[in-house]
Enzyme design. Sequence first.
Site, short mmCIF file in Angstrom:
data_model
loop_
_atom_site.label_atom_id
_atom_site.label_comp_id
_atom_site.label_asym_id
_atom_site.label_seq_id
_atom_site.Cartn_x
_atom_site.Cartn_y
_atom_site.Cartn_z
N ASP A 125 0.81 -1.23 0.00
CA ASP A 125 0.00 0.00 0.00
C ASP A 125 0.84 1.27 0.00
OD1 ASP A 125 -2.32 -1.39 -0.16
OD2 ASP A 125 -2.82 -1.23 1.98
N ARG A 132 2.31 5.03 16.78
CA ARG A 132 1.88 6.08 15.85
C ARG A 132 2.38 7.47 16.24
NH1 ARG A 132 1.66 1.74 13.77
NH2 ARG A 132 0.05 1.05 12.34
N ASP A 185 -5.68 3.77 13.15
CA ASP A 185 -4.37 4.36 12.86
C ASP A 185 -4.48 5.67 12.09
OD1 ASP A 185 -2.89 2.47 14.28
OD2 ASP A 185 -2.98 1.05 12.63
N SER A 202 -3.22 -9.07 8.27
CA SER A 202 -2.70 -7.71 8.32
C SER A 202 -1.95 -7.57 9.64
CB SER A 202 -3.86 -6.72 8.25
OG SER A 202 -3.43 -5.47 8.72
N1 ARG Z 1 -6.69 -2.61 16.69
C1 ARG Z 1 -5.37 -2.27 17.06
C2 ARG Z 1 -5.25 -0.79 17.34
O1 ARG Z 1 -6.05 -0.05 16.90
C3 ARG Z 1 -4.35 -2.76 16.06
C4 ARG Z 1 -4.18 -1.96 14.83
C5 ARG Z 1 -3.24 -2.63 13.91
N2 ARG Z 1 -2.96 -1.84 12.76
C6 ARG Z 1 -2.82 -2.34 11.54
N3 ARG Z 1 -2.57 -1.47 10.60
N4 ARG Z 1 -2.93 -3.60 11.25
O2 ARG Z 1 -4.36 -0.35 18.04
#
Ligand code: ARG
Length: 409
Positions: free
Chosen positions: A14, A99, A128, A179
Amino acid sequence: MTERVVLAYSGGLDTSIAVRWLMENHGVEVIAVAVDVGQAADTGGEDWDAIRSRALAAGAIEATVIDARAEMAEDYCIPAILANAKYEGKYPLVSALSRPVIVKHLVAEARRHGASYVAHGCTGKGNDQVRFEVGTRALAPDLNVLAPARVWGLTREDSIEYAAKWGIPLTVTKEKLYSIDENLWGKAIECGVIEDPWNRPPEDVYTMTVPTATEPTEVTIGFESGVPVSLDGRMLAPEPLIAELNTLVGSFGYGRLDMVENRRVGIKSRETYECPAAMALLLAHSDLEDLTLERDVHHEKVRLEPRWAELVYDGLWFSPLKQALDAFFNETQKHVTGEVRLRLDQGRCWVVGRRSPVSLYDHGLATYDASDTFRHQDAEGFVRLWGLGVATWSAVQEGRAGNPGVAGR
Ligand code: ARG
């Protein structure tokens, strides 16, 4: 001058096609910034040279890799330990912690390159995007954010075709099963068969918690003012300490989580996590607080901890309430100094001992043997006054006879 975009680059499909897509659709120059927050440590780490070359091959005018592992440990994992941070009582905020680190570097790079945008590869369904954008707005309200994956409407197949068309080299050959997002604090695994909350996560989702250890063991974690500083008496900086614990605790298969959580965007999602060091450190740290925090401070802290986790989960790392809570938590940690003994065996990790030079556990007060120093006679009057209010209420308003003021004389 052509406008510039600083893109949070992972090296995956991506963000690789995002480089070209931004150039084609916005007429901008793209600076790809990859931030090493300790991802893929269990498999020998990322190939950063390959990642840089891929960004350049995709068309980026510059590709930078920033080693933020120590910073991630010191400025993000440590505050999470002090806050005993678990979102919805379970999730130690793995992705949510990385992040803000990435955002900080994106904004710094945007300034350095005179960029007017930052960009990320998140879709519109997750947390995210919230963390990238709210974080960016907090640090640089004048910067705009571009989120190509939210608008391009490409399927995975389309994306692979797009990469091929522009000669973007990719490593994705086989069907991607999950993922994955990972850093020093753990790993989040989503999609594929685990999208059905009833399906047991297949063993192949786990890489950090493969149970290879055969004999039970113990590890002693030393803390100074809430910060883990040693393993079995060996002084270690936060980053190597966390990395070492990931390997040790992970080898017992401890640190797995399987949960349904509430995303900020209103979706419930089934999440699988592995966070061996995080789970062990949070366990040990909160146990040491049991020994060293004065009761009222401890009770108040426990009330505020879920709020901190919620703010960080919701992308408000850089916010005044989060800062104020950090200041409170820091103040509480002055005497959270000592050692906690953890025992590890077959998928389990538990506290078997704790000690502190400033322990509030007083053996003389607690003991039932001859060395007892507690003044038993003080208890009688204390308990009588403690119950005086309810005794009065019972006699007067509930009609249970008697005069509580004189009863039992
Ligand atoms: N649900 C978790 C969070 O919001 C994990 C996010 C994982 N991110 C990803 N791009 N796969 O912190």
